[in-house]
Design a protein around this motif. Structure first.
Motif: not given
Length: 84
Positions: A66-70
Motif C-alpha cells: 500500500r502507498p506509504r505517506p510522504t
C-alpha cells in the motif's frame, strides 16, 4: 475410538474422516492416551480472531504494498546535523 499412533500413521485419512463425522479419536502411545482428534466447530480463523469488530481475515497474506505517506520538511538526519 482409541488408536495407536502407529495406526494413525498407516491410514491417517480414515481417522480424519472419522473425526470430521463427529467421532472423537483418542491417540495412544505405549497404551497411554496422549492426544485426541476431534472436528472443529468453527473455522480456525474465527477462533483465533474471536469476534473483534472490523477485523476480518481472508486467508491471504497481508498486502504490504500500500502507498506509504510522504513526509514534508527536513529529514531527521538534517535536523540532527543542524542541532550539533
Amino acid at each position: 475410538m482409541q488408536i495407536s499412533i502407529r495406526e494413525l500413521k498407516v491410514n491417517p485419512s480414515h481417522y480424519i474422516r472419522q473425526a470430521q463425522a463427529g467421532h472423537t479419536v483418542w491417540l495412544t502411545s505405549h497404551k497411554q492416551v496422549v492426544a485426541r482428534l476431534v472436528s472443529v466447530a468453527a473455522p480456525a480463523s474465527q477462533t483465533l480472531l474471536g469476534n473483534i469488530p472490523n477485523v476480518h481475515w481472508l486467508g491471504k497474506k497481508p498486502n504490504l504494498n500500500r502507498p506509504r505517506p510522504t513526509l514534508r520538511g527536513k529529514s531527521l538526519a538534517d535536523t540532527v546535523l543542524e542541532m550539533r
